[in-house]
Design an enzyme around this catalytic site. Structure first.
Site, PDB file in Angstrom:
ATOM      1  N   ASN A 193      43.890-104.086  74.347  1.00  0.00           N
ATOM      2  CA  ASN A 193      42.778-102.815  74.924  1.00  0.00           C
ATOM      3  C   ASN A 193      41.552-104.148  75.042  1.00  0.00           C
ATOM      4  O   ASN A 193      40.990-104.219  74.053  1.00  0.00           O
ATOM      5  CB  ASN A 193      42.633-102.353  73.418  1.00  0.00           C
ATOM      6  CG  ASN A 193      41.170-100.915  73.808  1.00  0.00           C
ATOM      7  OD1 ASN A 193      40.670-101.118  74.824  1.00  0.00           O
ATOM      8  ND2 ASN A 193      41.381-100.321  72.834  1.00  0.00           N
ATOM      9  N   LYS A 199      39.198-102.978  76.788  1.00  0.00           N
ATOM     10  CA  LYS A 199      37.951-101.644  76.390  1.00  0.00           C
ATOM     11  C   LYS A 199      37.204-102.111  77.462  1.00  0.00           C
ATOM     12  O   LYS A 199      37.373-102.281  79.002  1.00  0.00           O
ATOM     13  CB  LYS A 199      36.791-102.484  75.378  1.00  0.00           C
ATOM     14  CG  LYS A 199      37.633-102.170  74.001  1.00  0.00           C
ATOM     15  CD  LYS A 199      37.150-102.491  72.610  1.00  0.00           C
ATOM     16  CE  LYS A 199      38.391-102.248  71.358  1.00  0.00           C
ATOM     17  NZ  LYS A 199      37.974-102.140  70.118  1.00  0.00           N
ATOM     18  N   HIS A 212      41.110 -92.933  70.961  1.00  0.00           N
ATOM     19  CA  HIS A 212      40.365 -94.831  70.301  1.00  0.00           C
ATOM     20  C   HIS A 212      39.525 -94.085  68.878  1.00  0.00           C
ATOM     21  O   HIS A 212      38.360 -93.001  69.862  1.00  0.00           O
ATOM     22  CB  HIS A 212      40.564 -95.505  71.239  1.00  0.00           C
ATOM     23  CG  HIS A 212      39.977 -96.677  70.489  1.00  0.00           C
ATOM     24  ND1 HIS A 212      38.520 -97.384  70.053  1.00  0.00           N
ATOM     25  CD2 HIS A 212      40.985 -97.817  70.414  1.00  0.00           C
ATOM     26  CE1 HIS A 212      38.485 -98.945  69.943  1.00  0.00           C
ATOM     27  NE2 HIS A 212      39.673 -98.618  69.814  1.00  0.00           N
ATOM     28  N   GLU A 254      36.418 -95.497  68.877  1.00  0.00           N
ATOM     29  CA  GLU A 254      35.614 -95.673  69.656  1.00  0.00           C
ATOM     30  C   GLU A 254      34.507 -94.605  70.489  1.00  0.00           C
ATOM     31  O   GLU A 254      33.876 -93.898  70.972  1.00  0.00           O
ATOM     32  CB  GLU A 254      35.090 -97.125  70.685  1.00  0.00           C
ATOM     33  CG  GLU A 254      34.710 -98.485  69.728  1.00  0.00           C
ATOM     34  CD  GLU A 254      35.491 -99.257  70.217  1.00  0.00           C
ATOM     35  OE1 GLU A 254      36.126 -99.164  71.942  1.00  0.00           O
ATOM     36  OE2 GLU A 254      35.965-100.369  69.720  1.00  0.00           O
ATOM     37  N   GLU A 302      44.534 -97.608  63.146  1.00  0.00           N
ATOM     38  CA  GLU A 302      43.384 -98.403  63.604  1.00  0.00           C
ATOM     39  C   GLU A 302      41.984 -98.272  61.947  1.00  0.00           C
ATOM     40  O   GLU A 302      41.297 -97.101  62.464  1.00  0.00           O
ATOM     41  CB  GLU A 302      42.860 -98.179  64.444  1.00  0.00           C
ATOM     42  CG  GLU A 302      43.514 -98.690  65.679  1.00  0.00           C
ATOM     43  CD  GLU A 302      43.183 -99.611  66.897  1.00  0.00           C
ATOM     44  OE1 GLU A 302      43.348-101.095  67.224  1.00  0.00           O
ATOM     45  OE2 GLU A 302      42.134 -98.589  67.629  1.00  0.00           O
ATOM     46  N   GLY A 329      37.073-104.494  65.172  1.00  0.00           N
ATOM     47  CA  GLY A 329      35.904-105.887  65.875  1.00  0.00           C
ATOM     48  C   GLY A 329      34.747-106.026  65.133  1.00  0.00           C
ATOM     49  O   GLY A 329      33.582-106.364  65.128  1.00  0.00           O
ATOM     50  N   SER A 357      41.193-105.922  64.628  1.00  0.00           N
ATOM     51  CA  SER A 357      41.091-107.394  63.961  1.00  0.00           C
ATOM     52  C   SER A 357      42.109-108.291  63.782  1.00  0.00           C
ATOM     53  O   SER A 357      42.200-109.308  62.857  1.00  0.00           O
ATOM     54  CB  SER A 357      40.181-108.125  63.198  1.00  0.00           C
ATOM     55  OG  SER A 357      38.547-107.210  63.234  1.00  0.00           O
TER      56      SER A 357
END
Ligand code: PGA
Length: 253
Positions: free
Chosen positions: A9, A11, A95, A97, A167, A173, A213
């Site tokens: 991904n 991003k 996701h 985010e 996730e 991150g 991560s």
């Protein structure tokens, strides 16, 4: 036996030149990994050049988001058919985010999932708890709610064409990876939810990826867990060596 899927991904990173270069360098080394599916998910504007860059190789291309409507007055949005048209085969949906920064609900994720399936894209439907939810002992409840809401009305036939990604938000991150046991516990819960909703045979076919991560040095232990069927990789997917290292770890288990 579920084939492992290693998905990058990217991003909101790369530009046209670096996106194509990264895709080409992954594709050039795809032959080093056998028995593992490789997927890269660039920003939408670079989908087409990336599809061209990996053309004729085993690397597949996916998008990071889409809108559920097929067309019309939805300024700034991209439909499933448009993604298909430029050669995307997968799409990441829900996701964290998008859920937490862009305000997407389980209903939004569900509409997108159904639209992606109808357009024959493979949705990668993401679920995951916040740190405060984990600390309050609410992980299983949050995962159940997101699973039930995001996958509402997905048929027996359709669920076998999608991928789930667990996730944990606190691991994305942050460099704080879930332990293999923490990941396996939630993956096993997700598998049980699939059994409960569908049946054992169908549940056994759905791939459940771990994300948060993941890097080459921790991927082996995660991917060795029985219900961890691949990885959704953010930061480490921007470096070919790291991404291929994760894929090689997946091929070795
Ligand atoms: P990360 O991101 O690997 O950089 O933690 C994972 C993701 O958000 O998919």
């Amino acid at each position: 036996m579920r084939r492992k899927l290693i998905a990058g991904n990217w991003k909101m990173n790369t530009d046209r030149v670096t996106a194509v270069a990264l895709a080409k360098s992954v594709a050039a080394r795809a032959g080093e990994v056998s028995g593992v599916d490789l997927l890269v998910c660039p920003p939408n504007v670079y989908l087409y050049p990336v599809v061209q860059a990996v053309n004729g190789t085993a690397v597949r291309v996916g998008a990071q988001n889409m809108y559920h409507e097929p067309n019309g007055a939805f300024t700034g949005e991209t439909s499933a058919a448009m993604l298909r048209d430029v050669g995307a085969k997968f799409v990441i949906l829900g996701h964290s985010e998008r859920r937490h920064i862009l305000g997407e609900s389980d209903d939004d994720v569900n509409r997108k999932t159904l639209a992606a399936l109808a357009a024959e894209l493979v949705p990668i439907v993401c679920v995951g708890e916040l740190l405060e939810e984990r600390e309050a002992g609410r992980t299983a409840e949050v995962i159940r709610r997101q699973f039930t809401g995001s996958l509402a009305d997905v048929s027996e036939e359709q669920v076998q064409r999608l991928v789930i990604a667990y996730e944990p938000v606190w691991a994305i991150g942050t460099g704080k990876v879930a332990t293999p046991d923490q990941a396996e516990e939630v993956h096993a819960d997700l598998r049980s939810l699939l059994v409960e909703r569908y049946n054992e045979k169908i549940a056994g076919r759905v791939r459940i990826l771990y994300g948060g991560s993941v890097k080459a040095s921790n991927a082996g232990d995660l991917l060795a867990k029985p219900n961890v069927d691949g990885a959704l990789v953010g930061g480490a997917s921007l470096k070919t060596d790291e991404f291929l290292g994760i894929a090689l770890a997946g091929a070795a288990v």
